[in-house]
Design a protein around this motif. Structure first.
Motif, PDB file in Angstrom:
ATOM      1  N   GLY A   1       0.793  -1.226   0.000  1.00  0.00           N
ATOM      2  CA  GLY A   1       0.000   0.000   0.000  1.00  0.00           C
ATOM      3  C   GLY A   1       0.822   1.271   0.000  1.00  0.00           C
ATOM      4  O   GLY A   1       0.338   2.322   0.384  1.00  0.00           O
ATOM      5  N   SER A   2       2.081   1.184  -0.444  1.00  0.00           N
ATOM      6  CA  SER A   2       2.872   2.414  -0.431  1.00  0.00           C
ATOM      7  C   SER A   2       2.428   3.363  -1.537  1.00  0.00           C
ATOM      8  O   SER A   2       2.707   4.535  -1.500  1.00  0.00           O
TER       9      SER A   2
ATOM     10  N   GLY B   1      -0.979   3.311  -2.795  1.00  0.00           N
ATOM     11  CA  GLY B   1      -2.429   3.518  -2.826  1.00  0.00           C
ATOM     12  C   GLY B   1      -3.134   2.476  -1.996  1.00  0.00           C
ATOM     13  O   GLY B   1      -2.533   1.843  -1.143  1.00  0.00           O
TER      14      GLY B   1
ATOM     15  N   LYS C   1      -3.877  -3.796  -2.782  1.00  0.00           N
ATOM     16  CA  LYS C   1      -4.537  -4.633  -3.783  1.00  0.00           C
ATOM     17  C   LYS C   1      -4.400  -6.098  -3.378  1.00  0.00           C
ATOM     18  O   LYS C   1      -3.329  -6.525  -2.964  1.00  0.00           O
TER      19      LYS C   1
ATOM     20  N   SER D   1      19.658  -8.462  -0.969  1.00  0.00           N
ATOM     21  CA  SER D   1      18.954  -7.215  -0.667  1.00  0.00           C
ATOM     22  C   SER D   1      17.647  -7.191  -1.436  1.00  0.00           C
ATOM     23  O   SER D   1      17.576  -7.663  -2.567  1.00  0.00           O
TER      24      SER D   1
ATOM     25  N   GLY E   1      13.626  -4.836  -1.750  1.00  0.00           N
ATOM     26  CA  GLY E   1      12.629  -3.893  -1.258  1.00  0.00           C
ATOM     27  C   GLY E   1      12.720  -2.513  -1.870  1.00  0.00           C
ATOM     28  O   GLY E   1      11.722  -1.831  -2.036  1.00  0.00           O
TER      29      GLY E   1
ATOM     30  N   ASP F   1      21.188  -8.260  -5.463  1.00  0.00           N
ATOM     31  CA  ASP F   1      20.194  -7.196  -5.300  1.00  0.00           C
ATOM     32  C   ASP F   1      18.997  -7.624  -6.135  1.00  0.00           C
ATOM     33  O   ASP F   1      19.048  -7.620  -7.358  1.00  0.00           O
ATOM     34  N   THR F   2      17.930  -8.050  -5.448  1.00  0.00           N
ATOM     35  CA  THR F   2      16.816  -8.698  -6.136  1.00  0.00           C
ATOM     36  C   THR F   2      15.655  -7.737  -6.327  1.00  0.00           C
ATOM     37  O   THR F   2      15.011  -7.335  -5.373  1.00  0.00           O
TER      38      THR F   2
ATOM     39  N   THR G   1       5.329  -7.930  -5.035  1.00  0.00           N
ATOM     40  CA  THR G   1       4.290  -8.850  -4.595  1.00  0.00           C
ATOM     41  C   THR G   1       3.661  -9.518  -5.823  1.00  0.00           C
ATOM     42  O   THR G   1       3.387 -10.726  -5.822  1.00  0.00           O
TER      43      THR G   1
ATOM     44  N   ASP H   1       7.637   1.015 -11.997  1.00  0.00           N
ATOM     45  CA  ASP H   1       8.962   1.518 -11.656  1.00  0.00           C
ATOM     46  C   ASP H   1       9.667   2.118 -12.872  1.00  0.00           C
ATOM     47  O   ASP H   1       9.476   1.668 -14.000  1.00  0.00           O
TER      48      ASP H   1
ATOM     49  N   ILE I   1      17.100   0.282 -11.075  1.00  0.00           N
ATOM     50  CA  ILE I   1      15.736   0.715 -10.776  1.00  0.00           C
ATOM     51  C   ILE I   1      15.827   2.106 -10.147  1.00  0.00           C
ATOM     52  O   ILE I   1      16.563   2.306  -9.176  1.00  0.00           O
TER      53      ILE I   1
HETATM   54  P1  ATP Z   1       1.929  -1.041  -3.436  1.00  0.00           P
HETATM   55  O1  ATP Z   1       2.016  -1.718  -4.774  1.00  0.00           O
HETATM   56  O2  ATP Z   1       0.657  -1.266  -2.697  1.00  0.00           O
HETATM   57  O3  ATP Z   1       2.326   0.388  -3.498  1.00  0.00           O
HETATM   58  P2  ATP Z   1       4.578  -1.984  -2.811  1.00  0.00           P
HETATM   59  O4  ATP Z   1       4.855  -1.791  -4.267  1.00  0.00           O
HETATM   60  O5  ATP Z   1       5.375  -1.190  -1.837  1.00  0.00           O
HETATM   61  O6  ATP Z   1       3.033  -1.741  -2.504  1.00  0.00           O
HETATM   62  P3  ATP Z   1       5.891  -4.551  -2.935  1.00  0.00           P
HETATM   63  O7  ATP Z   1       5.323  -5.421  -3.967  1.00  0.00           O
HETATM   64  O8  ATP Z   1       6.371  -5.209  -1.700  1.00  0.00           O
HETATM   65  O9  ATP Z   1       4.800  -3.521  -2.458  1.00  0.00           O
HETATM   66  O10 ATP Z   1       7.122  -3.749  -3.497  1.00  0.00           O
HETATM   67  C1  ATP Z   1       7.581  -3.815  -4.837  1.00  0.00           C
HETATM   68  C2  ATP Z   1       8.341  -2.552  -5.180  1.00  0.00           C
HETATM   69  O11 ATP Z   1       9.511  -2.423  -4.346  1.00  0.00           O
HETATM   70  C3  ATP Z   1       8.884  -2.516  -6.582  1.00  0.00           C
HETATM   71  O12 ATP Z   1       7.908  -2.098  -7.491  1.00  0.00           O
HETATM   72  C4  ATP Z   1      10.049  -1.529  -6.450  1.00  0.00           C
HETATM   73  O13 ATP Z   1       9.599  -0.207  -6.471  1.00  0.00           O
HETATM   74  C5  ATP Z   1      10.583  -1.825  -5.078  1.00  0.00           C
HETATM   75  N1  ATP Z   1      11.717  -2.776  -5.088  1.00  0.00           N
HETATM   76  C6  ATP Z   1      11.713  -4.038  -4.614  1.00  0.00           C
HETATM   77  N2  ATP Z   1      12.938  -4.597  -4.708  1.00  0.00           N
HETATM   78  C7  ATP Z   1      13.748  -3.684  -5.264  1.00  0.00           C
HETATM   79  C8  ATP Z   1      15.141  -3.670  -5.652  1.00  0.00           C
HETATM   80  N3  ATP Z   1      15.954  -4.698  -5.434  1.00  0.00           N
HETATM   81  N4  ATP Z   1      15.613  -2.544  -6.218  1.00  0.00           N
HETATM   82  C9  ATP Z   1      14.815  -1.488  -6.430  1.00  0.00           C
HETATM   83  N5  ATP Z   1      13.510  -1.437  -6.097  1.00  0.00           N
HETATM   84  C10 ATP Z   1      12.979  -2.521  -5.523  1.00  0.00           C
END
Ligand code: ATP
Ligand code: MG
Length: 648
Positions: A263-264, A266, A269, A382, A384, A408-409, A413, A499, A511
């Motif tokens: 939910g970062s 919106g 889902k 790493s 997120g 760095d993955t 979701t 992204d 990214i």
């Molecule tokens: P919501 O979709 O509700 O806003 P969220 O996107 O924060 O929630 P996640 O699916 O946990 O929920 O996060 C995926 C997002 O995290 C990716 O779209 C990207 O922006 C970021 N991300 C994850 N891993 C990486 C990484 N290794 N490098 C860069 N960005 C990353």
């Protein structure tokens, strides 16, 4: 700092995949996905083998994604039963409790089978059947894994809700998924404090159908109210339940779980993952990205309430017969050495965490790392958000001692497993880059405005994926139209990640963050991640979040929220110094216009900064912050509002 870090010769020699094999396998996965995945689909056991492999279209209005559609299987049998003959006495799960004085537990595959079967039988006795939804609202205890696998065993669909979420957030998810039962505990210890899960569940259930059952793990022994006829003592029921529960046969495309995104960006889902393709993808990425070998101890520090915990604490590792570590606590309790203490205690070989945790620990100094023996570590990971070079360097030097590759993955979701990541024996790392696509993943860089596919290697734009991969989400629970709209309507024929990214001359992907995090200052577009990374490179700064706000002259100004290192005084001089610092690091165009000292930043439980909230505060429009139910510590928001810098 060098730009590129290859793994050692020794690491490469032992790796599942080296560079020649990566090139060959990647090419095969793209040129003939049916043959490639037809072969790799056999890494899991099927009850009825599939004859079809991929069947997917991204065409708007008809989006439909199926993998191995005529195959049948059981996910829990794949994660447990099939290992028993060879590994019955091997540890499947190492459980490390919040309080280091409480003994840790080693659960063998045989014990995992017994406990999962008992819990599955309790669920059945409560009338839970194939296709029914079950909410899991538990601490990071072994029962969380049993509950996931017990649902999978009987074909029920689980939906995990973070133990830190509020009763409202829980009620939304119970109602949204139409759950028949909630599995919870009396309370959840974390960092020496306790979250009253049962009390929260009682409050949530006031807003739900009175048919919803509540199964309670008495974990801490905290006193809770008991509603007879509704509440069930789960451990007591399990103790008398049979250890025999034959796995239910499900179709490859039957849902395994629903997981609400963090939910970062919106309203959360309800992402739906199905059984066959998801398990193939989670297990293959766990093995190859982390170069997991038999006998290794694998630790992913995520919560099971996050997709990372689904794929890389439970399903991926267990499908591979691995030993996976599950940690109930937090990195800073009882002190900032806890992660490293646990690594030393359980001789962890692969360690997977998030940049936010690394930065927080970096702020506490290196003595905490140095105290513990980290010689068992072979690889670090790493996930997120982009990892800023400063944190990468610290992780590499102080944790990996310069000898562990860092993967760095990049994934989501929605993607079920890693999308862009180095394979450690095949792809040398560049700090801050997720590097190259995993097998079967076809990233494309599109121009954000014209949607034109960028054909030159070096390019910048939005990150889209051209074709389906087995771990892809299939729909949003009960809302296929929103699924198409959210992911397939922006760039026709593509899955849009949301992204931005840059591809360098070597074909490495960087990214740059959410597209809605791009700001436009006097006509210059820039990713907020770049400014944040510059700020964090300053020795006084522990963490930074940057957003745009309306600016009369520049169109958008740069608003930075800065958390200082422990013990650093926030002064106006320091503010000026930071502005100068960013000018020197990036250029005058990137100078922050406003810097607000932030003792804490609003984060989701998975550690992601909720920029949409920061944007609102920066815009001086803090009345309508939207859904903040997924915030880890709502109180930080009040402080930020009170001390906001833009009062225009
Ligand atoms: P919501 O979709 O509700 O806003 P969220 O996107 O924060 O929630 P996640 O699916 O946990 O929920 O996060 C995926 C997002 O995290 C990716 O779209 C990207 O922006 C970021 N991300 C994850 N891993 C990486 C990484 N290794 N490098 C860069 N960005 C990353
Ligand atoms: Mg997202």
């Amino acid at each position: 700092m060098p730009d590129i870090y290859p793994a050692s010769d020794e690491f490469v020699a032992n790796a599942h995949v080296d560079s020649a094999k990566y090139e060959e396998m990647y090419a095969a996965s793209i040129s003939d996905p049916d043959t490639f995945w037809g072969e790799h689909g056999k890494r899991i056991d099927w009850i009825k083998p599939f004859t079809k492999v991929k069947n997917a279209t991204f065409e708007l209005g008809k989006v439909d994604i199926k993998w191995f559609e005529d195959g049948t299987l059981n996910v829990s049998a794949n994660c447990i039963d099939r290992h028993i003959a060879k590994r019955g006495d091997q540890t499947a799960i190492i459980w490390e409790p919040d309080d280091p004085k409480t003994p840790s537990q080693h659960i063998t595959y045989r014990e995992l089978l017994e406990n999962t079967s008992r819990m599955a039988n309790v669920l059945k006795a409560q009338g839970i059947e194939k296709g029914d939804r079950v909410i899991i609202y538990l601490p990071m205890i072994p029962e969380a894994a049993y509950a996931m696998l017990a649902c999978a065993r009987i074909g029920a669909i689980h939906s995990i809700v973070f133990a830190g979420f509020s009763p409202d957030a829980l009620a939304d998810r119970i109602n949204g998924s139409g759950a028949k039962a909630v599995i919870t505990a009396d309370s959840a210890p974390r960092g020496g404090r306790r979250t009253p899960l049962k009390t929260n569940t009682d409050k949530a259930l006031q807003h739900c159908s009175d048919k919803v059952k509540c199964l309670v793990v008495k974990h801490t022994g905290d006193q809770t109210t008991w509603v007879s006829g509704r509440d069930i003592d789960l451990r007591a029921e399990m103790a008398s339940a049979s250890t025999d529960c034959p796995p239910t046969e499900v179709g490859a495309e039957d849902p395994l779980f629903i997981l609400y995104t963090s939910g970062s960006t919106g309203k959360p889902k309800g992402v739906v993952h199905t059984s066959g393709g998801y398990l193939v993808y989670a297990s293959m990425t766990q093995q190859m990205t982390f170069d997991y070998h038999d006998g290794d101890v694998f630790w992913c520090t995520a919560d099971v309430g996050w997709v990372t915990g689904h794929s890389y604490i439970v399903y991926g590792p267990l499908a591979n017969g691995a030993t996976t570590l599950m940690f109930e606590g937090v990195p800073t309790y009882p002190d900032a050495g806890r992660f490293w203490e646990v690594c030393a205690k359980h001789k962890v070989n692969q360690f997977y965490t998030a940049p936010t945790a690394i930065r927080a620990l970096m702020g506490q100094g290196t003595e905490w790392v140095e105290k513990h023996d980290l010689s068992s570590l072979k690889l670090l990971g790493s996930v997120g958000e982009p990892i800023n070079p400063e944190a990468w360097n610290w992780y590499n030097t102080h944790v990996g001692k310069g000898r562990c590759p860092i993967v760095d993955t990049f994934w989501q979701t929605e993607t079920g497993g890693h999308m862009i990541t180095s394979l450690p024996g095949a792809i040398p790392n560049k700090p801050g880059s997720a590097t190259k696509p995993f097998f079967g993943v076809q990233p494309e860089v599109l121009d954000a405005a014209t949607a034109e596919v960028q054909t030159r290697t070096a390019a910048e734009g939005v990150l889209c994926i051209k074709d389906s991969w087995p771990g892809q989400m299939r729909t949003l629970w009960g809302d296929h139209a929103r699924f198409e709209e959210a992911y397939f309507s922006q760039y026709k024929g593509y899955y849009f990640t949301g992204d931005g990214c840059r591809r360098d001359e070597d074909g490495y992907y960087w990214i740059t963050g959410r597209v809605d995090d791009v700001i436009n200052v006097s006509g210059h577009r820039m990713g907020t991640a770049e400014v944040e990374s510059a700020l964090v490179a300053h020795e006084a700064v522990a963490e930074a979040a940057v957003v745009g706000y309306p600016h009369d002259i520049k169109g958008q100004g740069i608003y930075a929220y800065v958390t200082l290192m422990n013990g650093v005084e926030p002064t106006d001089d320091l503010r000026k110094e930071l502005v100068k610092w960013v000018r020197a690091e990036i250029g005058p165009i990137a100078s922050p216009d406003l810097i607000q000292w932030a003792p804490g930043l609003p984060k989701t439980r998975s550690g992601k900064i909720m920029r949409r909230i920061l944007r609102k505060i920066a815009e001086n429009d803090y009345g309508a912050l939207g859904d903040i139910s997924t915030l880890a510590e709502p109180a930080v928001v009040d402080d930020l509002i009170e001390n906001r810098m833009n009062r225009a």
